[in-house]
Design an enzyme around this catalytic site. Structure first.
Site, PDB file in Angstrom:
ATOM      1  N   THR B 189       0.890  -1.147   0.000  1.00 53.55           N
ATOM      2  CA  THR B 189       0.000   0.000   0.000  1.00 53.55           C
ATOM      3  C   THR B 189       0.930   1.198   0.000  1.00 53.55           C
ATOM      4  OG1 THR B 189      -1.608  -1.206   1.326  1.00 53.55           O
ATOM      5  CG2 THR B 189      -1.714   1.164   1.449  1.00 53.55           C
ATOM      6  N   ARG B 217     -13.295  -7.883  -2.909  1.00 52.75           N
ATOM      7  CA  ARG B 217     -12.767  -7.636  -1.559  1.00 52.75           C
ATOM      8  C   ARG B 217     -12.333  -6.176  -1.376  1.00 52.75           C
ATOM      9  NH1 ARG B 217      -7.274  -6.120   0.349  1.00 52.75           N
ATOM     10  NH2 ARG B 217      -7.023  -7.030   2.410  1.00 52.75           N
ATOM     11  N   GLY B 219     -10.277  -3.782   1.245  1.00 57.78           N
ATOM     12  CA  GLY B 219      -9.360  -3.839   2.380  1.00 57.78           C
ATOM     13  C   GLY B 219      -9.516  -2.632   3.291  1.00 57.78           C
ATOM     14  N   ASP B 220      -8.524  -2.403   4.128  1.00 59.44           N
ATOM     15  CA  ASP B 220      -8.629  -1.341   5.119  1.00 59.44           C
ATOM     16  C   ASP B 220      -8.318   0.047   4.565  1.00 59.44           C
ATOM     17  OD1 ASP B 220      -5.899  -2.333   4.893  1.00 59.44           O
ATOM     18  OD2 ASP B 220      -5.401  -0.963   6.523  1.00 59.44           O
ATOM     19  N   THR B 239      -0.624   0.050   6.486  1.00 61.55           N
ATOM     20  CA  THR B 239      -0.358  -0.916   5.420  1.00 61.55           C
ATOM     21  C   THR B 239      -0.202  -2.291   6.052  1.00 61.55           C
ATOM     22  OG1 THR B 239       1.251  -1.658   3.772  1.00 61.55           O
ATOM     23  CG2 THR B 239       2.106  -0.290   5.547  1.00 61.55           C
ATOM     24  N   GLY B 240      -0.760  -3.298   5.391  1.00 69.48           N
ATOM     25  CA  GLY B 240      -0.613  -4.645   5.941  1.00 69.48           C
ATOM     26  C   GLY B 240      -1.792  -5.517   5.590  1.00 69.48           C
ATOM     27  N   GLY B 242      -5.040  -6.261   5.564  1.00 69.85           N
ATOM     28  CA  GLY B 242      -6.135  -5.322   5.786  1.00 69.85           C
ATOM     29  C   GLY B 242      -7.228  -5.793   6.714  1.00 69.85           C
TER      30      GLY B 242
END
Lengths: 323, 323
Positions: B189, B217, B219-220, B239-240, B242
């Site tokens: 990200t 999907r 994500g965060d 970042t990671g 999510g």
């Protein structure tokens, strides 16, 4: 063990230490907040809303009373409300600018901090069920649009045609709103928070979003932390002008105040809904429940469809502010 | 006023009370966290990442130095990273299971508590720009899919074909992941947080999500409170993996700890990233910045592309954990 100690006279029967008759559980439900005024409702409408809310609450109560999970209770409540044409979710969802429905929902398991959400689905009769499948059967939290429906099919869900959601009432409402150039913002949402006999909290929310919405708008309902949130200590479901609830991360903020600022649940929910949101003109309300079974239902609009039930089985349903 | 008092000898020149040479501003940037190890990188790759991060940070620095807004700085930084094939955002986005790209982004103006986000867009060269248009030109916070692209067109944005995003590298990566049956989760990200000379914080995040993702999907990154959040006191971009960041409402939780629990920004960010997420096996990292210009960049993975610059213009860029 406690019974034996009592029988042997080794435990006092002082009220503070007494064994509760029934393990505590609690269920709190909303069916949307907004310009809901006694004078605008016919007695028949008033009764219809109360009857459906009562039916939904009873469905959740039946789950909790027999020891079922708060997740099952939330799912049961929201399914009844999604299947009713009265509320802005499922069957009764408002129409988008294009005359279609686009549904959002989320569910969260506070004990395990798991969540599932769907946004912008068009052929799902019960979005809360799909949100739960996302939580339980996918590695993801949030799925949107056609992709979410492809997942639903893989999970064996039957998709319904858009015509299932068509109601005369929502079509007239859309015409009225378009004529008024979106001055009236019809919104509404259904939601539930529950605490089960194992002490597990859950929250769920389902909605058709804002009438006359465009551009694939996603509101707060399916956003974990905004319209729906549950932890091991606190569960919240929100309803209102979603954009304000997203910006203020309302559901998580209420739980964060309880966790970090040591505010009571009621203080926290009132501060967010009656102070911060009011200052921003963010209309709406929340239902919030903690792991002791305390709950609160503040709203800053003229009414909010709402109700609750605890171990005594007394179902309380309210609509207007003065109730 | 202060100058007059100084001239009259009425104010001391003790360092603590001195007028700073330059008003404070600060910019912190990330380009994704994950299994980023020195031994896996060629010197050429290492240099390419550092050069692009430096270029992105310089773009934001130029905005802040001349008194521009933190929103413009965040937008400038992320645009450079979106235009690079190196990072998982824009041009370099990972491929979905269907071999397409689906991009998510969000931006938040902490001073005004405004936000904009897009999810699942497929033809937008710079999703951060579209997120900003959602914030500034729509009544909504979050738009998804085709609807978001319809809004982009109405706003005069030029859509790009999916072929724009095609890179040999991402195609090979998708084949590899599919062959390994999704064992490797490629994510990444880009994000930035900035404090401008007017004291306004902003945060932004942009991503292609998880390689091989399915079912629409989300994500965060585009979720306000999860991957992106800014208030008047605190700004975070994450970042990671999510799903963990959504369930933990990571960005808002860090700011809530600062606000309600009076934790320092560093304490709060470390507690969330290095304790709570680690306990759940939620890989990733955050960049966090407060309104005094203090920042922190904790991550629980082997590396995180990251960097910062302040009023002295010294651009610092790091990749590995041991830097």
């Amino acid at each position: 063990m406690k019974h034996w100690l009592l029988a042997a006279g080794l435990l006092s029967l002082a009220p503070a230490a007494s064994v509760p008759q029934r393990p505590p559980f609690m269920l709190v439900v909303h069916g949307g907040a907004g310009t809901i005024r006694r004078q605008d409702m016919t007695p028949a409408q008033d009764s219809a809303y109360r009857a459906t809310l009562t039916q939904a609450i009873r469905a959740g109560y039946d789950v909790l009373r027999r020891g079922g999970s708060s997740l099952d209770a939330v799912t049961a409540v929201i399914t009844v409300l999604e299947d009713s044409p009265l509320f802005n979710a499922g069957k009764g969802a408002v129409l988008t600018n294009a005359g279609t429905v686009e549904l959002d929902a989320a569910i969260m398991d506070g004990a395990a901090l798991r969540a599932g959400a769907v946004a912008g689905v068009k052929h799902i009769k019960n979005p809360i069920t799909l949100a739960r499948l996302v939580m339980e059967k996918s590695p993801h939290v949030m799925l949107a649009g056609d992709g979410a429906e492809a997942f639903a099919k893989e999970q064996g869900m039957t998709l319904v045609p858009q015509s299932y959601f068509y109601t005369e009432r929502r079509a007239r409402e859309l015409e009225r709103i378009k004529a008024a150039e979106a001055k009236q913002r019809a919104h509404g949402t259904v939601g539930a928070v529950a605490l089960d006999q194992q002490g597990r909290l859950a929250a769920g929310t389902s909605t058709g979003g804002t009438a006359n919405k465009r551009w694939g708008r996603i509101g707060d309902s399916p956003i974990v932390g905004a319209g729906t949130y549950a932890s091991d200590a606190c569960a919240v479901s929100a309803t209102g002008a979603g954009e304000y609830f997203i910006r203020n991360v309302v559901a998580h903020d209420i739980c964060a105040r309880v966790r970090y600022a040591r505010e009571s649940l009621e203080q926290a929910a009132r501060e967010v809904v009656l102070e911060e949101l009011v200052a921003q003109h963010g209309d709406g309300g929340v239902i919030a429940l903690d792991n002791d079974g305390h709950f609160t239902m503040p709203f800053n609009t003229e009414g909010m469809y709402r109700g609750s039930v605890g171990p005594d089985g007394q179902i309380v349903v309210k609509i207007y502010r003065d109730e």
